[in-house]
Scaffold this active site. Structure first.
Site, PDB file in Angstrom:
ATOM      1  CG  HIS A  48       1.506   2.845   3.630  1.00 59.43           C
ATOM      2  ND1 HIS A  48       2.019   1.629   3.205  1.00 59.43           N
ATOM      3  CD2 HIS A  48       1.283   3.559   2.495  1.00 59.43           C
ATOM      4  CE1 HIS A  48       2.088   1.616   1.884  1.00 59.43           C
ATOM      5  NE2 HIS A  48       1.639   2.780   1.431  1.00 59.43           N
ATOM      6  CD  GLU A  75       5.555   3.369   6.053  1.00 61.09           C
ATOM      7  OE1 GLU A  75       6.592   2.968   6.606  1.00 61.09           O
ATOM      8  OE2 GLU A  75       4.577   2.628   5.788  1.00 61.09           O
ATOM      9  CG  HIS A 199       8.629  -4.919   6.309  1.00 61.73           C
ATOM     10  ND1 HIS A 199       7.472  -4.235   5.995  1.00 61.73           N
ATOM     11  CD2 HIS A 199       8.427  -6.191   5.895  1.00 61.73           C
ATOM     12  CE1 HIS A 199       6.623  -5.054   5.393  1.00 61.73           C
ATOM     13  NE2 HIS A 199       7.178  -6.251   5.336  1.00 61.73           N
TER      14      HIS A 199
END
Length: 256
Positions: A48, A75, A199
């Site tokens: 990310h 991400e 997550h």
């Protein structure tokens, strides 16, 4: 798209960069950890690139794209800057996530329904460039239906609420969150979306969710990096892969 029997493991390396950035310099090397994860059985790497560059750097994304042979999942927030970097990097996939500077980690899913008009041309440009687009969303029918209308081929279901409830021992909340995930995954497949999840997953929750036939990929990072400090990245990947395989085996038993 993979068959419902297969399940990929994407390893998120963000927090290798968190440790590196605590002291500055280049160690530990994000790419070296990514390569070790792949050698141990990871099917892809997720990173990310946040707007504030708090962990992954632009140079990390460039090196990951150049040096790993497995798919790179980029991400990012849906900003013009990040779109430009993605188009230049040409990762296998982009996962669009919400982002707030004050958060410690991504706290919720993308509001695909509320941001439909802004996201439609943004996603179209990535699709036209041959980059697979995934939307990180809650298991909410409104968001899932918006993702399908936006022509994003993939969604990643936010599993954080469920995982947190499991860890906290709140069985009522965990059961409710689990039902949302099960129903959301089924709806997503019914409207033609490929379904990923991530997550907060650990060995136990990864094993549980691996039994859902609609799920084709799990993206896991923070827990795995913590385990890697104790037993190494290779052993962590192998143990996670085994947990996922045990969960998937229950699916095969049910469908035999």
């Amino acid at each position: 798209m993979s068959s419902s029997q297969s399940l990929r493991l994407g390893v998120n390396v963000d927090h290798v960069a968190t440790i590196r950035n605590a002291r500055g310099g280049d160690r530990p090397d994000v790419v070296r950890i990514a390569l070790a994860a792949i050698a141990a059985g990871a099917d892809g790497i997720t990173a990310h690139l946040r707007e504030d560059r708090r962990h992954i750097r632009d140079s990390d994304m460039a090196r990951l794209k150049a040096e790993i042979e497995k798919p790179l999942n980029f991400e990012m927030a849906a900003t013009a800057e990040m779109q430009g970097i993605a188009l230049a990097t040409q990762p296998h996939a982009v996962c669009l996530v919400p982002e707030r500077r004050e958060e410690l980690t991504t706290e919720g899913g993308l509001d695909a329904a509320g941001q439909y008009n802004a996201l439609a041309p943004f996603i179209a440009k990535l699709n036209d460039a041959g980059i697979r687009v995934s939307l990180f969303i809650a298991a909410d029918p409104r968001q899932i239906e918006a993702a399908a209308k936006l022509r994003a081929p993939v969604i990643e279901i936010h599993t954080g609420g469920w995982c947190d409830a499991v860890v906290e021992g709140d069985s009522g909340k965990a059961d409710a969150e689990w039902r949302r995930i099960v129903e959301g995954a089924a709806l997503a497949r019914s409207v033609g979306l490929e379904v990923h999840a991530g997550h907060g997953l650990d060995y136990a929750t990864a094993e549980t969710i691996a039994a859902l036939p609609e799920i084709t990929e799990l993206n896991i990072g923070y827990f795995m990096m913590g385990e890697a400090l104790l037993v190494g990245i290779a052993e962590t990947v192998r143990t996670m892969r085994a947990a996922m395989d045990r969960g998937r085996a229950t699916l095969k038993t049910r469908t035999a």
